[in-house]
Scaffold this active site. Structure first.
Site, PDB file in Angstrom:
ATOM      1  N   ARG A  49      -3.862   4.450  -2.563  1.00 34.94           N
ATOM      2  CA  ARG A  49      -3.211   3.741  -1.467  1.00 34.94           C
ATOM      3  C   ARG A  49      -1.704   3.686  -1.717  1.00 34.94           C
ATOM      4  O   ARG A  49      -1.211   4.112  -2.751  1.00 34.94           O
ATOM      5  CB  ARG A  49      -3.786   2.319  -1.321  1.00 34.94           C
ATOM      6  CG  ARG A  49      -3.892   1.590  -2.647  1.00 34.94           C
ATOM      7  CD  ARG A  49      -3.818   0.119  -2.515  1.00 34.94           C
ATOM      8  NE  ARG A  49      -2.540  -0.318  -2.014  1.00 34.94           N
ATOM      9  CZ  ARG A  49      -1.436  -0.361  -2.750  1.00 34.94           C
ATOM     10  NH1 ARG A  49      -1.419   0.000  -4.018  1.00 34.94           N
ATOM     11  NH2 ARG A  49      -0.305  -0.759  -2.216  1.00 34.94           N
ATOM     12  N   GLY A  50      -0.986   3.076  -0.750  1.00 29.94           N
ATOM     13  CA  GLY A  50       0.471   3.051  -0.827  1.00 29.94           C
ATOM     14  C   GLY A  50       0.980   4.261  -0.053  1.00 29.94           C
ATOM     15  O   GLY A  50       0.488   5.382  -0.251  1.00 29.94           O
ATOM     16  N   ALA A  51       1.957   4.023   0.846  1.00 35.14           N
ATOM     17  CA  ALA A  51       2.390   5.090   1.755  1.00 35.14           C
ATOM     18  C   ALA A  51       2.774   6.386   1.026  1.00 35.14           C
ATOM     19  O   ALA A  51       2.248   7.457   1.341  1.00 35.14           O
ATOM     20  CB  ALA A  51       3.534   4.582   2.633  1.00 35.14           C
ATOM     21  N   ASP A 227       5.582   1.211   5.386  1.00 34.32           N
ATOM     22  CA  ASP A 227       4.755   2.384   5.702  1.00 34.32           C
ATOM     23  C   ASP A 227       5.381   3.260   6.769  1.00 34.32           C
ATOM     24  O   ASP A 227       5.010   4.424   6.916  1.00 34.32           O
ATOM     25  CB  ASP A 227       3.354   1.952   6.137  1.00 34.32           C
ATOM     26  CG  ASP A 227       2.530   1.563   4.927  1.00 34.32           C
ATOM     27  OD1 ASP A 227       2.858   0.543   4.302  1.00 34.32           O
ATOM     28  OD2 ASP A 227       1.601   2.314   4.582  1.00 34.32           O
TER      29      ASP A 227
HETATM   30  O1  MRU Z   1      -2.813  -0.658   2.788  1.00 35.42           O
HETATM   31  P1  MRU Z   1      -1.947  -0.311   1.612  1.00 35.42           P
HETATM   32  O2  MRU Z   1      -2.319  -1.030   0.370  1.00 35.42           O
HETATM   33  O3  MRU Z   1      -1.833   1.177   1.422  1.00 35.42           O
HETATM   34  O4  MRU Z   1      -0.514  -0.830   2.057  1.00 35.42           O
HETATM   35  C1  MRU Z   1       0.594  -0.588   1.234  1.00 35.42           C
HETATM   36  C2  MRU Z   1       1.836  -1.220   1.695  1.00 35.42           C
HETATM   37  O5  MRU Z   1       1.864  -1.894   2.708  1.00 35.42           O
HETATM   38  C3  MRU Z   1       3.073  -0.931   0.923  1.00 35.42           C
HETATM   39  O6  MRU Z   1       3.978  -1.974   1.038  1.00 35.42           O
HETATM   40  C4  MRU Z   1       3.712   0.352   1.471  1.00 35.42           C
HETATM   41  O7  MRU Z   1       2.784   1.401   1.484  1.00 35.42           O
HETATM   42  C5  MRU Z   1       4.914   0.763   0.727  1.00 35.42           C
HETATM   43  S1  MRU Z   1       4.508   1.082  -0.964  1.00 35.42           S
HETATM   44  C6  MRU Z   1       5.487   2.006  -1.743  1.00 35.42           C
END
Ligand code: MRU
Length: 340
Positions: A49-51, A227
């Site tokens: 996960r994480g963008a 994201d």
């Molecule tokens: O649903 P997730 O856990 O993938 O959401 C992640 C986030 O909202 C982060 O803040 C975003 O991806 C930026 S992380 C570098």
């Protein structure tokens, strides 16, 4: 493809593995990932996960399939399926576009090189924005962050947590309030784990305690990731970010968004055009993870579960990107339209 190692993804001697984030912090389990179905499932279950990281994961998988001699047609079909795995994080779409351009230009043999480049670029982008952001963090700062934006969410040191990591390594004394981040608890499960590994003093709070801390004058600045950032500076991030921004505005607390240029969608005019992922009712009716599964709401309780919300540009103090730190006037002047 050469070996590529990050905190939560690794490509080693021809095997792609993902650290199962659903099992953290209690279990550190690496899962092999060798097919498009497996990668899509892991992305949708937030095991990866994480963008930025989902874009890197999808690219490494395509490169791996190319090495297994998948045809160009098959790779194109797989790329489109991966692109649709999660709708909000534009980094995923950007990575897929770069991989498809490489495929068009050089065939399947071009994919491993492109994936390596995307991985290494993400490490550099993290380093750059974190270093720029750390300049804004004074000694003794009390910070607050939401969701997880560190080395678990990127190939490098992270975005908002990257700033915290670098400022801490520079010897600044910091204290970080970590929002637990309902419904999926990325703060309580992942950011608390990362803060402990980095040795950063921190306190875990429930999301609904943040406003009170601000009222008590205990928060100097809020740092979050994103994201997708629209051309006018509105941005989507983990649901709960917007409430933080509203509260920060009321309490006159600085509010920064930290992201690489790959998170900017210059074709998206404003926040209303950002697609917001809707997730399963069970995530709000209960919770599951390394601790097991529990459900407390009536199974038939109607649920609203958007994974992200949109924060309008007018509530943001600064946009910390790898290309510089921008204020509201610069954003209104259209600087983001030249990026991404
Ligand atoms: O649903 P997730 O856990 O993938 O959401 C992640 C986030 O909202 C982060 O803040 C975003 O991806 C930026 S992380 C570098």
């Amino acid at each position: 493809m050469k070996d590529l190692l990050a905190t939560s993804i690794r490509y080693q001697q021809g095997t792609l593995e993902v650290l199962d984030q659903h099992q953290l912090p209690h279990r550190e389990i690496w899962l092999p990932c060798a097919s498009t179905d497996a990668m899509i499932g892991m992305i949708q279950r937030l095991q990866i996960r994480g963008a930025p990281l989902i874009g890197i994961g999808a690219s490494l998988l395509l490169a791996h399939l190319a090495e297994q001699e998948a045809s160009a047609d098959q790779l194109r079909t797989d790329a489109e399926r991966l692109r649709a795995a999660r709708p909000t994080a534009v980094n995923l779409m950007n990575c897929i576009d770069r991989m498809l351009a490489a495929l068009d230009a050089g065939g399947p043999a071009a994919l491993p090189g492109c994936a390596e480049q995307l991985f290494e670029e993400d490490v550099e982008l993290c380093e750059r924005m974190a270093t720029l952001g750390a300049e804004l963090v004074g000694d003794g700062s009390r910070l607050l962050t939401h969701c997880n934006t560190g080395s678990l969410a990127t190939a490098g040191v992270g975005t908002a947590i990257g700033v915290i990591d670098i400022a801490h390594r520079q010897g600044k004394r910091l204290h970080v309030y970590v929002d637990e981040t309902r419904p999926l608890l990325q703060g309580g499960r992942l950011t608390a784990w990362e803060m402990a590994r980095l040795g950063v003093p921190h306190t875990l709070i429930c999301d609904n305690m943040a406003a009170m801390l601000m009222a008590q004058g205990k928060v100097d600045a809020i740092l979050v990731g994103s994201d997708r950032i629209a051309a006018n500076g509105d941005f989507a991030n983990k649901v709960g970010t917007y409430s933080l921004a509203v509260n920060a505005h009321y309490h006159k607390v600085s509010f920064y968004v930290v992201a690489p240029y790959t998170t900017v969608d210059r074709h998206c005019p404003d926040g209303s055009a950002i697609p917001i992922e809707q997730r399963s009712a069970s995530e709000v009716q209960g919770v599951s993870g390394s601790f097991g599964e529990v459900s407390w709401a009536p199974a038939e309780a109607p649920v609203y579960n958007p994974a992200f919300d949109v924060t309008p540009a007018e509530l943001v103090t600064g946009w910390i990107l790898d290309t510089g730190v921008y204020n509201r006037e610069q954003i209104a002047g259209g600087v983001l339209k030249t990026l991404g």
